[in-house]
Motif scaffolding. Structure first.
Motif, PDB file in Angstrom:
ATOM      1  N   THR A 159       0.822  -1.219   0.000  1.00  0.00           N
ATOM      2  CA  THR A 159       0.000   0.000   0.000  1.00  0.00           C
ATOM      3  C   THR A 159       0.856   1.270   0.000  1.00  0.00           C
TER       4      THR A 159
ATOM      5  N   GLY B  16       3.944   3.943  -1.485  1.00  0.00           N
ATOM      6  CA  GLY B  16       4.110   4.569  -2.802  1.00  0.00           C
ATOM      7  C   GLY B  16       4.755   3.625  -3.802  1.00  0.00           C
TER       8      GLY B  16
ATOM      9  N   THR C 268       0.686  -6.938   2.518  1.00  0.00           N
ATOM     10  CA  THR C 268       0.414  -5.681   3.222  1.00  0.00           C
ATOM     11  C   THR C 268       0.120  -5.932   4.694  1.00  0.00           C
TER      12      THR C 268
ATOM     13  N   LYS D 194      -1.953  -3.858   6.179  1.00  0.00           N
ATOM     14  CA  LYS D 194      -3.238  -3.173   6.402  1.00  0.00           C
ATOM     15  C   LYS D 194      -4.398  -4.121   6.078  1.00  0.00           C
TER      16      LYS D 194
ATOM     17  N   ILE E 108      18.546  -1.581  -5.729  1.00  0.00           N
ATOM     18  CA  ILE E 108      17.955  -0.525  -6.567  1.00  0.00           C
ATOM     19  C   ILE E 108      18.302   0.838  -5.976  1.00  0.00           C
TER      20      ILE E 108
ATOM     21  N   SER F 130      17.624   4.744  -6.919  1.00  0.00           N
ATOM     22  CA  SER F 130      16.967   5.671  -7.852  1.00  0.00           C
ATOM     23  C   SER F 130      17.659   7.031  -7.889  1.00  0.00           C
TER      24      SER F 130
HETATM   25  N1  NAP Z   1      16.288   2.636  -3.272  1.00  0.00           N
HETATM   26  C1  NAP Z   1      15.703   3.747  -3.685  1.00  0.00           C
HETATM   27  O1  NAP Z   1      16.186   4.446  -4.576  1.00  0.00           O
HETATM   28  C2  NAP Z   1      14.397   4.134  -3.061  1.00  0.00           C
HETATM   29  C3  NAP Z   1      13.474   4.930  -3.762  1.00  0.00           C
HETATM   30  C4  NAP Z   1      12.229   5.200  -3.171  1.00  0.00           C
HETATM   31  C5  NAP Z   1      11.963   4.713  -1.883  1.00  0.00           C
HETATM   32  N2  NAP Z   1      12.908   3.996  -1.231  1.00  0.00           N
HETATM   33  C6  NAP Z   1      12.654   3.425   0.099  1.00  0.00           C
HETATM   34  O2  NAP Z   1      11.640   2.437  -0.042  1.00  0.00           O
HETATM   35  C7  NAP Z   1      10.873   2.389   1.145  1.00  0.00           C
HETATM   36  C8  NAP Z   1       9.416   2.569   0.802  1.00  0.00           C
HETATM   37  O3  NAP Z   1       9.204   3.821   0.201  1.00  0.00           O
HETATM   38  P1  NAP Z   1       7.716   4.299  -0.107  1.00  0.00           P
HETATM   39  O4  NAP Z   1       7.822   5.631  -0.770  1.00  0.00           O
HETATM   40  O5  NAP Z   1       6.939   3.227  -0.748  1.00  0.00           O
HETATM   41  O6  NAP Z   1       7.221   4.504   1.417  1.00  0.00           O
HETATM   42  P2  NAP Z   1       5.749   4.499   1.973  1.00  0.00           P
HETATM   43  O7  NAP Z   1       4.801   5.074   0.988  1.00  0.00           O
HETATM   44  O8  NAP Z   1       5.850   5.104   3.334  1.00  0.00           O
HETATM   45  O9  NAP Z   1       5.401   2.925   2.089  1.00  0.00           O
HETATM   46  C9  NAP Z   1       6.074   2.027   2.901  1.00  0.00           C
HETATM   47  C10 NAP Z   1       5.203   0.794   3.147  1.00  0.00           C
HETATM   48  O10 NAP Z   1       5.989  -0.172   3.858  1.00  0.00           O
HETATM   49  C11 NAP Z   1       5.125  -0.964   4.638  1.00  0.00           C
HETATM   50  N3  NAP Z   1       5.631  -0.971   6.013  1.00  0.00           N
HETATM   51  C12 NAP Z   1       5.689   0.062   6.868  1.00  0.00           C
HETATM   52  N4  NAP Z   1       6.225  -0.334   8.032  1.00  0.00           N
HETATM   53  C13 NAP Z   1       6.497  -1.643   7.912  1.00  0.00           C
HETATM   54  C14 NAP Z   1       7.054  -2.640   8.771  1.00  0.00           C
HETATM   55  N5  NAP Z   1       7.429  -2.372  10.016  1.00  0.00           N
HETATM   56  N6  NAP Z   1       7.199  -3.888   8.318  1.00  0.00           N
HETATM   57  C15 NAP Z   1       6.821  -4.189   7.058  1.00  0.00           C
HETATM   58  N7  NAP Z   1       6.281  -3.297   6.188  1.00  0.00           N
HETATM   59  C16 NAP Z   1       6.143  -2.038   6.623  1.00  0.00           C
HETATM   60  C17 NAP Z   1       3.741  -0.336   4.585  1.00  0.00           C
HETATM   61  O11 NAP Z   1       2.991  -1.058   3.613  1.00  0.00           O
HETATM   62  P3  NAP Z   1       1.884  -2.133   4.044  1.00  0.00           P
HETATM   63  O12 NAP Z   1       1.126  -1.518   5.188  1.00  0.00           O
HETATM   64  O13 NAP Z   1       1.077  -2.308   2.814  1.00  0.00           O
HETATM   65  O14 NAP Z   1       2.610  -3.369   4.470  1.00  0.00           O
HETATM   66  C18 NAP Z   1       4.014   1.065   4.052  1.00  0.00           C
HETATM   67  O15 NAP Z   1       2.919   1.584   3.357  1.00  0.00           O
HETATM   68  C19 NAP Z   1      11.462   3.446   2.069  1.00  0.00           C
HETATM   69  O16 NAP Z   1      12.403   2.825   2.925  1.00  0.00           O
HETATM   70  C20 NAP Z   1      12.143   4.394   1.108  1.00  0.00           C
HETATM   71  O17 NAP Z   1      13.184   5.102   1.745  1.00  0.00           O
HETATM   72  C21 NAP Z   1      14.112   3.706  -1.785  1.00  0.00           C
END
Ligand code: NAP
Length: 329
Positions: free
Chosen positions: A160, A162, A182, A184, A269, A271
């Motif tokens: 769920t 981004g 997920t 949620k 990955i 970005s």
């Molecule tokens: N490598 C890169 O270049 C890059 C680029 C973009 C983002 N990122 C990283 O990727 C991650 C996600 O980014 P995002 O933008 O998608 O963030 P986001 O919108 O905040 O989504 C993160 C999702 O992770 C899940 N989550 C949260 N806490 C958790 C836990 N304790 N255990 C398991 N799942 C959990 C939740 O989904 P559910 O409730 O559906 O499980 C939440 O919606 C972040 O760490 C961000 O820094 C990295």
């Protein structure tokens, strides 16, 4: 253009961080060859963190956050771009150590700029933002490593979020069977409507066995942490995980067995500093084959004046889909 323009500025004094809309002039902007009139930006988790104390995101204060922007070139000191060009900038130092997208104007280095591909609007580019770009990059790298619509299920964790939401939608749009994981409980119907074949709870622990049942041909993982060990054990022969984030933790354990007995790969990955040729290629794919029919369904459009309340939502994990800032709304 006007003498001054508005920007959302984060500053720090005596360890206390403040957020304020301020009037800036072009001379306040950092150096760069291209001045852009920002039309859209977006709020990522990283942007929300940039506005609070002790987040270690911002490298120097004062800072204009916003790791993503899409807009129109106002002035260019390089032949590569000219006034009127529609452009996208994501990653690099934007919003971290170089004033970013939460501003009516931005000045950036020419080598950071991607021309807006045809078949994509500036708004659509920011519905994707870094989250969508990262999901696209992950899919591309998994495909190079053998991901195929001819094979079985692909797992998307943090479904769920981004990155997760857009990964589910894009994989479905190109014909993969997607299983969304997920935490949620009420998200099943929405994830299925966006393209998930099946929705499962978070995989939160790892057992002690060296290998598990072969379940996934590949996985997109913005979660990381200890539970990643379990996914590694569940990949089919020659399966790969695109490892993106750490919302579930930073460390994991693994034996060598999945790697030497099943040919498992973990693909990192990044970005932020993707090489420009690949960056342009991914944006072209986001404009065409990876573009989900329902892309606009996940946008929450806000006015530039409303950034603060949306940042609060993101910090409290109350957001869903993608928050797009429309500077003309
Ligand atoms: N490598 C890169 O270049 C890059 C680029 C973009 C983002 N990122 C990283 O990727 C991650 C996600 O980014 P995002 O933008 O998608 O963030 P986001 O919108 O905040 O989504 C993160 C999702 O992770 C899940 N989550 C949260 N806490 C958790 C836990 N304790 N255990 C398991 N799942 C959990 C939740 O989904 P559910 O409730 O559906 O499980 C939440 O919606 C972040 O760490 C961000 O820094 C990295």
């Amino acid at each position: 253009m006007t003498e001054t323009f508005k920007a959302f500025v984060v500053d720090e004094q005596d360890g206390k961080v403040t957020n304020q809309y301020k009037d800036l002039s072009i001379n306040d902007l950092p150096e760069g060859e291209v001045l852009i009139k920002v039309k859209y930006s977006g709020i990522n988790y990283k942007d929300a963190l940039a506005t609070v104390e002790n987040s270690k995101i911002v490298k120097s204060y004062p800072m204009v956050p916003g790791i993503d922007l899409a807009g129109v070139v106002e002035h260019s000191d390089t032949h590569a771009f000219e006034a009127g060009d529609k452009v996208i900038v994501t990653g690099y130092d934007l919003g971290i150590s170089h004033f970013g997208g939460f501003s009516e104007y931005a000045r950036v280095k020419e080598e950071w700029i991607v021309p807006l591909p045809k078949d994509l609007t500036l708004e659509e580019a920011m519905i994707y933002g870094t989250a969508g770009y990262t999901a696209g990059l992950a899919i591309e790298k998994l495909e190079h490593n053998g991901l195929s619509v001819e094979k079985e299920d692909v797992l998307v964790r943090g479904a769920t979020g981004g990155v997760g939401t857009l990964a589910v939608m894009m994989l479905d749009s190109i014909g993969f069977d997607v299983v969304a994981s997920t935490g949620k409980q009420n998200a099943e119907a929405q994830l299925k409507s966006l393209g998930a074949k099946e929705v499962i709870p978070r995989i939160s622990e790892s057992d002690n066995k060296p290998l598990g049942k072969r379940t996934w041909q590949g996985a997109i993982d913005p979660v990381g942490g200890e539970s990643l060990s379990q996914i590694i054990k569940q990949l089919d022969y020659d399966g790969s995980i695109a490892l993106i984030g750490m919302t579930g933790g930073t460390n994991f354990d693994s034996s060598v067995f999945p790697f030497i007995l099943r040919g498992t790969s973990i693909i990192g990955i990044d970005s932020v500093y993707t090489e420009m040729r690949q960056r342009k290629h991914i944006w072209r794919r986001l404009a065409k084959d990876l573009k989900p029919d329902q892309l606009h369904d996940i946008k929450q459009v806000i006015k530039f004046n409303d950034i603060e309340s949306s940042i609060k939502q993101v910090l409290e994990h109350e957001n869903s889909g993608r928050i797009v800032i429309d500077f003309e709304a």
